[in-house]
Design a protein around this motif. Structure first.
Motif, PDB file in Angstrom:
ATOM      1  N   MET A 170       0.840  -1.183   0.000  1.00  0.00           N
ATOM      2  CA  MET A 170       0.000   0.000   0.000  1.00  0.00           C
ATOM      3  C   MET A 170       0.884   1.245   0.000  1.00  0.00           C
ATOM      4  O   MET A 170       1.975   1.235   0.544  1.00  0.00           O
ATOM      5  N   PRO A 171       0.378   2.339  -0.562  1.00  0.00           N
ATOM      6  CA  PRO A 171       1.209   3.529  -0.650  1.00  0.00           C
ATOM      7  C   PRO A 171       1.315   4.266   0.662  1.00  0.00           C
ATOM      8  O   PRO A 171       0.542   4.056   1.577  1.00  0.00           O
ATOM      9  N   ARG A 172       2.275   5.120   0.701  1.00  0.00           N
ATOM     10  CA  ARG A 172       2.464   5.992   1.850  1.00  0.00           C
ATOM     11  C   ARG A 172       2.593   7.412   1.349  1.00  0.00           C
ATOM     12  O   ARG A 172       3.262   7.671   0.365  1.00  0.00           O
ATOM     13  N   PRO A 173       1.942   8.381   2.014  1.00  0.00           N
ATOM     14  CA  PRO A 173       2.069   9.756   1.542  1.00  0.00           C
ATOM     15  C   PRO A 173       3.502  10.233   1.635  1.00  0.00           C
ATOM     16  O   PRO A 173       4.245   9.808   2.523  1.00  0.00           O
ATOM     17  N   PRO A 174       3.902  11.124   0.741  1.00  0.00           N
ATOM     18  CA  PRO A 174       5.277  11.635   0.810  1.00  0.00           C
ATOM     19  C   PRO A 174       5.459  12.507   2.023  1.00  0.00           C
ATOM     20  O   PRO A 174       4.516  13.082   2.544  1.00  0.00           O
ATOM     21  N   GLY A 175       6.687  12.592   2.490  1.00  0.00           N
ATOM     22  CA  GLY A 175       6.988  13.558   3.526  1.00  0.00           C
ATOM     23  C   GLY A 175       6.838  14.960   2.953  1.00  0.00           C
ATOM     24  O   GLY A 175       6.968  15.184   1.757  1.00  0.00           O
ATOM     25  N   ARG A 199      -7.244  -8.029   6.078  1.00  0.00           N
ATOM     26  CA  ARG A 199      -7.814  -7.293   4.958  1.00  0.00           C
ATOM     27  C   ARG A 199      -7.834  -5.779   5.176  1.00  0.00           C
ATOM     28  O   ARG A 199      -7.791  -5.027   4.216  1.00  0.00           O
ATOM     29  N   ASP A 200      -7.927  -5.325   6.399  1.00  0.00           N
ATOM     30  CA  ASP A 200      -8.146  -3.905   6.650  1.00  0.00           C
ATOM     31  C   ASP A 200      -6.937  -3.064   6.244  1.00  0.00           C
ATOM     32  O   ASP A 200      -5.791  -3.395   6.554  1.00  0.00           O
ATOM     33  N   ARG A 201      -7.227  -1.934   5.608  1.00  0.00           N
ATOM     34  CA  ARG A 201      -6.154  -1.089   5.097  1.00  0.00           C
ATOM     35  C   ARG A 201      -5.248  -0.573   6.211  1.00  0.00           C
ATOM     36  O   ARG A 201      -4.023  -0.555   6.070  1.00  0.00           O
ATOM     37  N   TRP A 202      -5.860  -0.157   7.322  1.00  0.00           N
ATOM     38  CA  TRP A 202      -5.047   0.465   8.375  1.00  0.00           C
ATOM     39  C   TRP A 202      -4.056  -0.525   8.969  1.00  0.00           C
ATOM     40  O   TRP A 202      -2.953  -0.132   9.396  1.00  0.00           O
ATOM     41  N   ILE A 203      -4.393  -1.812   8.989  1.00  0.00           N
ATOM     42  CA  ILE A 203      -3.472  -2.806   9.548  1.00  0.00           C
ATOM     43  C   ILE A 203      -2.232  -2.911   8.674  1.00  0.00           C
ATOM     44  O   ILE A 203      -1.092  -2.910   9.157  1.00  0.00           O
ATOM     45  N   GLY A 204      -2.446  -3.008   7.365  1.00  0.00           N
ATOM     46  CA  GLY A 204      -1.306  -3.101   6.465  1.00  0.00           C
ATOM     47  C   GLY A 204      -0.412  -1.881   6.546  1.00  0.00           C
ATOM     48  O   GLY A 204       0.817  -1.994   6.589  1.00  0.00           O
ATOM     49  N   GLU A 205      -1.016  -0.684   6.604  1.00  0.00           N
ATOM     50  CA  GLU A 205      -0.211   0.525   6.654  1.00  0.00           C
ATOM     51  C   GLU A 205       0.481   0.683   8.003  1.00  0.00           C
ATOM     52  O   GLU A 205       1.631   1.135   8.078  1.00  0.00           O
ATOM     53  N   ALA A 258      -0.703   8.463  10.136  1.00  0.00           N
ATOM     54  CA  ALA A 258      -0.021   8.763  11.392  1.00  0.00           C
ATOM     55  C   ALA A 258      -0.645   8.009  12.556  1.00  0.00           C
ATOM     56  O   ALA A 258       0.063   7.481  13.428  1.00  0.00           O
ATOM     57  N   ALA A 259      -1.977   7.932  12.600  1.00  0.00           N
ATOM     58  CA  ALA A 259      -2.653   7.257  13.711  1.00  0.00           C
ATOM     59  C   ALA A 259      -2.397   5.755  13.699  1.00  0.00           C
ATOM     60  O   ALA A 259      -2.202   5.137  14.754  1.00  0.00           O
ATOM     61  N   SER A 260      -2.398   5.148  12.523  1.00  0.00           N
ATOM     62  CA  SER A 260      -2.163   3.707  12.457  1.00  0.00           C
ATOM     63  C   SER A 260      -0.740   3.366  12.899  1.00  0.00           C
ATOM     64  O   SER A 260      -0.515   2.378  13.614  1.00  0.00           O
ATOM     65  N   TYR A 261       0.223   4.185  12.505  1.00  0.00           N
ATOM     66  CA  TYR A 261       1.602   3.966  12.958  1.00  0.00           C
ATOM     67  C   TYR A 261       1.721   4.167  14.462  1.00  0.00           C
ATOM     68  O   TYR A 261       2.373   3.380  15.160  1.00  0.00           O
TER      69      TYR A 261
END
Length: 673
Positions: free
Chosen positions: A1-6, A336-342, A395-398
């Motif tokens: 999954m992608p990550r936003p750029p800094g 399956r959940d997106r937040w878990i993968g990120e 940020a919250a998932s991390y």
């Protein structure tokens, strides 16, 4: 999954055009004053400018031309005429080769007076003074030159990529400015900032254009790549007892990216596998490819599990690259959940980076981001949410992943991922000697399964974190129901002792089927109470209960079958106890006479043996027969005695008759003689 750029520090602007003001006094003295910004509304010098950006990849530069007209709106005073001798204005950092000409083509003064990481100040000297209501046309040209260096630099111009900030020029808040950017054929642009209209050029290139109402407020960052110009480097690593092929693809004019990423992937994948504790799962060759914003949108990287391709933005740091590599494990397959993968791609990407002395930016959950707060379970797919929500959710998932690990450790986290990779049930047998159940179908959402695996494998509670960050309003009651079920489950596990709860109950728990769980656990509690009663009664009889109840309890036929077995065992042991109480060791004379042809004690022994063997019908039958024999023995004995006594008298009478008969015969014999 992608990550936003800094967040990149591009486009910072200095103050705008600074006119150089002069006074022509009555005796003709020319005096320059300190430059101050002015606008048409406040009188002064107003500049309208049309800026053109021409991308020149082979020269590694952008050639910028500014056609400007300066008009004075500053009236004369009674004592002097006021004029403008030139302007100072800011252009992008890295500007070079500045030249200026007047409207007629005559070269005029132009020089760089200041430069720093954010901007360059250009000073232009007019060929004459510009007095009230006079205009002066001039052109300024300069180059934005790519000096090379770090991949994160703001100015990148080459055959594969053109990335640079675009400004408009003119007087602040004054309409009439325009901006034009010409890209060569083959470049696909992506803009971050203000919008520009796109059109095709006759040679196949692309033209971008904007007419900002306020040139000083306009800013955009153009990132345009030209696909197909790749250099490839093959890397082979020993992972998972196998030789894994990895292809690093960088733009052919950016070999530094390929070298840096090759080393990062070489060490990073090994570090990720060691940290996560699950073997490298991708069996097909992996490709890591340099990319631009036009391919990634607002993201710095993306991993496609279907093609096993990682695309990383040219200016991304090491943590971004390792984040995408961690998606090889956390990509929707385990959960399956997106937040878990990120969450876990970021956590392990950062941990792996730090373990190999790489660096980068991490997500920080700020007060500003919290304004866009949502439950993580409501985080939508890529492209659905606003940028604010996206930034918050990353940020919250991390942050949540960090909170989870703080309650346990990395070693126990490995147990969670290993269980997930093996398709293991969350609720396993409670005794280590029993084989774990794996390869089961998963019927719940990822956030539910992750919570179960975390709490079961690490022996730590995380429900409060789920309530604070994960679940939405509709899902909160489900957590409360789960907590009640877990408490009941723990009580029954404790009561079961050496026995295991059946697969059905553990499946209900893992499937969050809490109504069925509660009913089954209540039945199980009753069966265990019966088990304890059976053990107590059997102990008084020096008996060992058979294993059939445990087999039924732990088996797959349901708790109803176990309850029936428990009822049968209780009935049998009660019957045995009754038989034991009724049958004495030394029977009386009448009982012995009544037992002629039967042996109640032998029947009791047989009943006991049948019970311990688990043959409850035979045990109950033998015990009942022994009780019946004991109950009837005395009466049978009396009857036998009574019948037996009459028989003795009858025999005596016959004997006396025979004796008398013999005597009479003897007397007759004597008379004959």
């Amino acid at each position: 999954m992608p990550r936003p750029p800094g967040r990149r520090r591009v486009g910072h602007r200095s103050p705008g055009i600074l006119p150089r003001l002069g006074l022509l006094l009555a005796f003709g003295l020319l005096a320059a004053t300190v430059p101050t910004p002015v606008s048409a509304a406040g009188r002064g010098l107003v500049v309208l400018a049309q800026a053109r950006y021409e991308v020149q990849p082979d020269a590694h530069r952008v050639h910028v031309t500014i056609d400007a007209v300066a008009t004075s709106f500053e009236p004369n005073t009674p004592d002097a005429q006021i004029y403008y001798s030139g302007v100072n204005f800011a252009v992008q950092a890295g500007a070079a080769n500045v030249v200026a000409v007047a409207g007629g083509g005559q070269q005029i003064g132009a020089a760089i007076t200041e430069h720093n990481d954010d901007f360059t100040v250009v000073e232009v000297t007019f060929g004459r003074g510009v007095f009230f209501h006079q205009s002066y046309a001039y052109t300024v040209a300069f180059d934005l030159v790519d000096a090379g260096g770090a991949g994160t630099r703001d100015l990148r111009i080459g055959r594969s990529l053109a990335a640079f900030p675009v400004w408009a020029f003119g007087t602040q808040s004054e309409p009439g400015a325009s901006v034009r950017v010409d890209l060569p054929k083959g470049f696909t642009p992506d803009l971050q900032g203000d919008e520009m209209d796109a059109s095709k050029l006759p040679d196949g290139g692309t033209r971008l254009r904007a007419d900002p109402a306020d040139p000083f407020a306009f800013f955009t960052y153009v990132s345009a790549d030209r696909p197909g110009a790749f250099a490839e480097n093959e890397l082979r690593l020993d992972l998972n007892d196998a030789r894994v092929k990895i292809l690093i693809r960088n733009w052919d004019d950016d070999p530094q990216w390929g070298e840096r990423v090759t080393q990062l992937i070489r060490r990073g994948l090994l570090a990720l596998q060691d940290l996560i504790g699950v073997d490298y799962p991708a069996m097909r060759p992996l490709t890591v490819e340099e990319a631009a914003t036009s391919r990634l949108g607002e993201y710095a990287g993306i991993y496609d599990p279907d093609t096993a391709v990682i695309r990383v933005r040219y200016d991304a740091d090491a943590f971004v690259t390792l984040h995408e590599a961690a998606h090889i494990w956390f990509n929707g397959t385990l959960f399956r959940d997106r937040w878990i993968g990120e969450a876990w791609a970021e956590f392990y990407g950062v941990e792996a980076g730090r373990s190999i002395d790489a660096n980068g930016h991490t997500f920080e959950l700020t007060d500003a981001l919290l304004k866009a707060r949502i439950p993580l379970n409501d985080w939508g797919a890529i492209g659905v949410e606003s940028l604010g929500v996206e930034d918050f959710a990353y940020a919250a998932s991390y942050s949540l992943a960090q909170d989870i690990v703080e309650r346990t450790d990395l070693d126990r986290m490995q147990l969670v991922w290993q269980a997930a990779a093996a398709g293991a049930m969350a609720y396993q047998p409670s005794h280590p000697a029993n084989e774990p159940v794996t390869g089961v179908p998963i019927s719940v959402e990822g956030w539910q399964r992750l919570l179960d695996l975390l709490e079961e494998r690490t022996s730590v509670e995380y429900t409060d974190l789920w309530q604070d960050w994960v679940v939405n309003r509709d899902q909160v009651p489900l957590l409360a129901t789960r907590q009640s079920a877990r408490h009941q489950y723990a009580e029954v596990v404790d009561a079961a002792g050496e026995w295991e709860l059946p697969l059905s109950i553990r499946s209900y728990m893992g499937g969050w089927e809490f109504d069925a769980t509660g009913k089954a656990l209540t039945q199980a509690s009753e069966v265990l109470k019966d088990r304890d009663a059976i053990v107590t009664l059997a102990a008084k009889l020096d008996l060992t209960p058979p294993g059939t109840l445990r087999k039924a309890f732990e088996g797959n036929d349901g708790m109803g079958a176990a309850a029936s077995e428990a009822a049968a065992e209780i009935a049998a042991v009660v019957q045995l106890a009754d038989a034991t109480d009724r049958i004495d060791d030394e029977p009386g004379v009448l009982e012995s006479i009544g037992w002629l042809g039967r042996d109640p004690q032998a029947e009791l022994v047989a009943a006991r043996a049948a019970f311990q063997d688990g043959d409850l019908p035979a045990a109950t039958r033998a015990a009942t027969e022994a009780i019946d024999a004991q109950t009837d023995a005395a009466d049978v004995g009396r009857g036998r005695v009574a019948v037996g006594g009459a028989g003795i008298l009858l025999l005596d009478g016959i004997g006396m008759g025979i004796l008398i008969s013999r005597r009479r015969r003897r007397q007759r014999a004597l008379l004959v003689a």
